[in-house]
Motif scaffolding. Structure first.
Motif, mmCIF file in Angstrom:
data_model
loop_
_atom_site.group_PDB
_atom_site.id
_atom_site.type_symbol
_atom_site.label_atom_id
_atom_site.label_comp_id
_atom_site.label_asym_id
_atom_site.label_seq_id
_atom_site.Cartn_x
_atom_site.Cartn_y
_atom_site.Cartn_z
ATOM 1 N N ARG A 129 1.075 -1.045 -0.233
ATOM 2 C CA ARG A 129 -0.116 0.105 0.028
ATOM 3 C C ARG A 129 0.797 0.896 -0.064
ATOM 4 O O ARG A 129 0.188 2.593 -0.767
ATOM 5 N N LEU A 130 1.763 1.192 0.957
ATOM 6 C CA LEU A 130 2.623 2.530 0.599
ATOM 7 C C LEU A 130 3.592 2.390 -0.439
ATOM 8 O O LEU A 130 3.730 3.566 -1.388
ATOM 9 N N THR A 131 3.509 1.617 -1.442
ATOM 10 C CA THR A 131 4.778 1.843 -2.667
ATOM 11 C C THR A 131 3.503 1.623 -3.852
ATOM 12 O O THR A 131 4.435 2.478 -5.525
ATOM 13 N N ASP A 132 2.253 1.791 -2.971
ATOM 14 C CA ASP A 132 1.336 2.215 -4.388
ATOM 15 C C ASP A 132 1.409 3.989 -5.119
ATOM 16 O O ASP A 132 1.368 4.372 -6.395
ATOM 17 N N ASP A 133 1.738 4.968 -3.880
ATOM 18 C CA ASP A 133 1.424 5.901 -3.844
ATOM 19 C C ASP A 133 3.360 6.561 -3.459
ATOM 20 O O ASP A 133 3.236 7.363 -2.559
ATOM 21 N N LYS A 134 4.190 5.988 -4.461
ATOM 22 C CA LYS A 134 6.006 6.269 -4.205
ATOM 23 C C LYS A 134 6.236 8.041 -3.574
ATOM 24 O O LYS A 134 6.841 8.414 -3.123
ATOM 25 N N GLU A 135 5.363 9.359 -4.610
ATOM 26 C CA GLU A 135 5.416 10.007 -4.761
ATOM 27 C C GLU A 135 4.657 11.058 -3.202
ATOM 28 O O GLU A 135 6.328 11.123 -2.067
ATOM 29 N N ALA B 199 6.940 11.991 2.255
ATOM 30 C CA ALA B 199 7.585 11.757 3.742
ATOM 31 C C ALA B 199 8.193 11.174 4.544
ATOM 32 O O ALA B 199 8.574 11.884 5.682
ATOM 33 N N ILE B 200 9.118 10.623 3.528
ATOM 34 C CA ILE B 200 10.561 9.859 4.771
ATOM 35 C C ILE B 200 10.983 11.088 3.988
ATOM 36 O O ILE B 200 12.555 10.891 5.498
ATOM 37 N N LEU B 201 11.688 11.708 2.539
ATOM 38 C CA LEU B 201 12.817 13.227 2.733
ATOM 39 C C LEU B 201 12.155 14.418 3.953
ATOM 40 O O LEU B 201 12.727 14.108 4.838
ATOM 41 N N LEU B 202 10.088 14.261 4.437
ATOM 42 C CA LEU B 202 10.651 15.172 5.244
ATOM 43 C C LEU B 202 10.843 14.945 6.480
ATOM 44 O O LEU B 202 11.879 15.815 7.420
ATOM 45 N N GLY B 203 10.580 13.606 6.675
ATOM 46 C CA GLY B 203 11.013 13.165 8.049
ATOM 47 C C GLY B 203 12.537 12.996 8.487
ATOM 48 O O GLY B 203 13.385 13.883 9.530
ATOM 49 N N GLY C 124 2.715 13.297 8.369
ATOM 50 C CA GLY C 124 3.489 13.884 7.428
ATOM 51 C C GLY C 124 2.551 14.125 6.015
ATOM 52 O O GLY C 124 2.752 15.527 5.469
ATOM 53 N N ALA C 125 1.016 13.043 5.588
ATOM 54 C CA ALA C 125 0.702 13.741 4.993
ATOM 55 C C ALA C 125 -0.199 14.674 4.523
ATOM 56 O O ALA C 125 0.521 16.096 3.504
ATOM 57 N N PRO C 126 -0.732 16.207 5.749
ATOM 58 C CA PRO C 126 -0.778 17.236 5.200
ATOM 59 C C PRO C 126 0.496 18.235 5.051
ATOM 60 O O PRO C 126 0.540 18.990 4.032
ATOM 61 N N VAL C 127 1.329 18.020 5.576
ATOM 62 C CA VAL C 127 3.053 19.396 5.303
ATOM 63 C C VAL C 127 3.429 18.926 3.672
ATOM 64 O O VAL C 127 3.614 19.438 2.868
ATOM 65 N N VAL C 128 3.133 17.277 3.683
ATOM 66 C CA VAL C 128 3.834 16.694 2.388
ATOM 67 C C VAL C 128 2.453 17.456 1.089
ATOM 68 O O VAL C 128 3.104 17.949 -0.315
ATOM 69 N N THR C 129 1.357 17.220 1.373
ATOM 70 C CA THR C 129 0.444 17.552 0.424
ATOM 71 C C THR C 129 1.105 19.372 0.231
ATOM 72 O O THR C 129 0.410 20.165 -1.163
ATOM 73 N N VAL D 259 5.785 22.788 -5.409
ATOM 74 C CA VAL D 259 6.579 22.572 -6.320
ATOM 75 C C VAL D 259 6.265 22.148 -7.959
ATOM 76 O O VAL D 259 5.675 22.669 -8.617
ATOM 77 N N GLN D 260 4.711 21.544 -7.827
ATOM 78 C CA GLN D 260 3.782 22.129 -8.656
ATOM 79 C C GLN D 260 3.389 23.244 -9.350
ATOM 80 O O GLN D 260 3.930 23.465 -10.738
#
Length: 435
Positions: A61-67, A72-76, A146-151, A157-158
């Motif tokens: 499930r995690l790898t389904d949305d790699k972006e 989240a990993i880079l943020l942490g 981290g979902a809110p910050v990542v979003t 970025v976009q």
């Protein structure tokens, strides 16, 4: 330092050191998790998930949305690294004074590089599936937090990319196929996959991206019979043919009215002979024995046509262009040969292959020889993008019909026209040593 400062500094130094170590451990977990989850074999995880492995299911499930996962990993990872560096700067400044900044930079660079980057990533590469399952639970929590910050970061970025005139690319419809093809090519390069196995696997993957007009037998080379001929003449022509299914035309070779199967003809002949003997063959209605022709457009993909053959339970189709004119024939065997290679049987004529002769590193080929088949059979890399046959490649390169004796250097090969029949290039010499 005086006695009071020293007393208050000891617990501070100890606490700061422990905090830095914990942050380095967190950084190692983030780094290893990123590598493990992005390089883990999804096929292996899927097998475990099907057997009820909850950690494998979470990893999938995690790898389904790699972006989102990587964000989240880079943020942490950045948070803990920056915090660790800040604490180290304070710690070494207290101990060494103004020189503490330089010391902190050197020490933290070494610690982060060795223990938070190289070590965990190396372990993750060698134990990707195992580590992916172990960290799936922790990373699921991190992604949620981290979902809110990542979003927000993704939106920013976009927006910046759009301002710079860059559009985020959508997922390519053949991304999975390209990934598999790349893995097959890599394993072949490393020697783990034989050339024949590579060709079969890549041939199966390519079916959806290739059209029937690339492999069909051109109408000029199709063996057909006029349905208005005498029944005995048709029977003789069928017996002289090497094909099991033969198209029947009426009035014009463009007008295909049926496909005659030799087994159906044999049954009809047997029934006629039982009733009135050999004389009945002259009255045999061959058209009534033939099957209805199966017409298909020349832009249909090989994958779609393979499924169409399986569904209709027929093995031959008439290929037509956008104007309804006949272009050629394609058979189930033609499509299967794109996967397994050339198939010959006891009725195929000798010398009907694409390679006519070879010697001294030179190969003489028929003009209608398939570039793709030559590349597979000879290990060549002649260009396949602009033409299907070797003659077509030369004509496309020359932008005209070349004369006999002309030679061209194409893709590192020298190709000479040996024979030309009016507007057709029928025989060519390929000097492979010119690569």
């Amino acid at each position: 330092m005086d006695a009071t400062t020293e007393a208050t500094s000891i617990p501070f130094l100890a606490g700061t050191t422990i905090a830095i170590l914990l942050l380095l451990i967190c950084s190692a977990i983030f780094s290893g998790s990123e590598t493990a989850l992005t390089t883990a074999n999804r096929g292996q995880l899927h097998k475990r998930a099907e057997r009820g492995d909850a950690s494998a299911q979470r990893a999938l499930r995690l790898t389904d949305d790699k972006e989102r996962l990587i964000g989240a990993i880079l943020l942490g990872n950045n948070l803990v690294n920056i915090l660790a560096a800040s604490l180290a700067t304070v710690l070494f400044t207290v101990v060494f004074g103004e020189g503490g900044v330089a010391v902190a930079t050197l020490v933290m660079t070494a610690l982060v590089l060795i223990f938070s980057e190289v070590l965990p990533k190396t372990y993750a590469i060698t134990n990707a599936e195992t580590m992916a399952r172990r960290v799936a639970g922790i990373m699921t929590f991190v992604v949620r937090i981290g979902a809110p910050v990542v979003t927000v970061v993704q939106v920013v970025v976009q927006a910046i990319l759009r301002m710079a005139g860059v559009q985020a690319a959508d997922a390519h419809p053949f991304a999975a196929h390209e990934e598999i093809a790349g893995a097959i090519a890599l394993h072949h390069y490393e020697g783990a996959v034989e050339t024949a196995d590579r060709d079969r696997l890549l041939g199966a993957l390519d079916l959806a991206q290739r059209n029937v007009n690339e492999i069909m037998t051109h109408r000029r080379d199709v063996e057909m019979i006029d349905v208005d001929r005498r029944p005995t003449e048709i029977i003789a022509a069928v017996l002289a043919s090497t094909h099991t299914r033969i198209p029947l035309w009426q009035g014009s070779p463009e007008n295909i009215v049926g496909v005659l199967h030799t087994k159906d003809l044999a049954r009809a002949m047997h029934a006629s002979l039982r009733e009135d003997g050999a004389a009945a063959l002259e009255r045999l209605d061959v058209a009534s024995v033939a099957m209805k022709p199966f017409f298909i457009p020349d832009v249909r993909s090989l994958d779609d046509q393979l499924h169409a053959f399986m569904k209709s339970k027929t093995h031959l189709a008439v290929v037509i262009d956008e104007y309804g004119a006949m272009r050629g024939l394609v058979t189930l065997e033609d499509i299967v040969e794109e996967i397994v290679g050339d198939i010959t049987d006891e009725h195929d004529r000798a010398g009907s292959g694409m390679v006519l002769a070879e010697g001294n590193g030179n190969v003489t080929v028929a003009g209608n020889a398939s570039i793709r088949e030559l590349n597979r059979a000879r290990g060549w890399d002649l260009p396949e993008d602009d033409a299907v046959t070797v003659a077509g490649l030369v004509i496309e390169f020359a932008r005209r019909i070349p004369e006999q004796g002309e030679a061209f250097k194409i893709g590192g090969y020298e190709i000479e026209v040996l024979e030309r029949d009016r507007t057709r290039v029928t025989k060519l010499l390929v000097r492979a040593s010119a690569r």
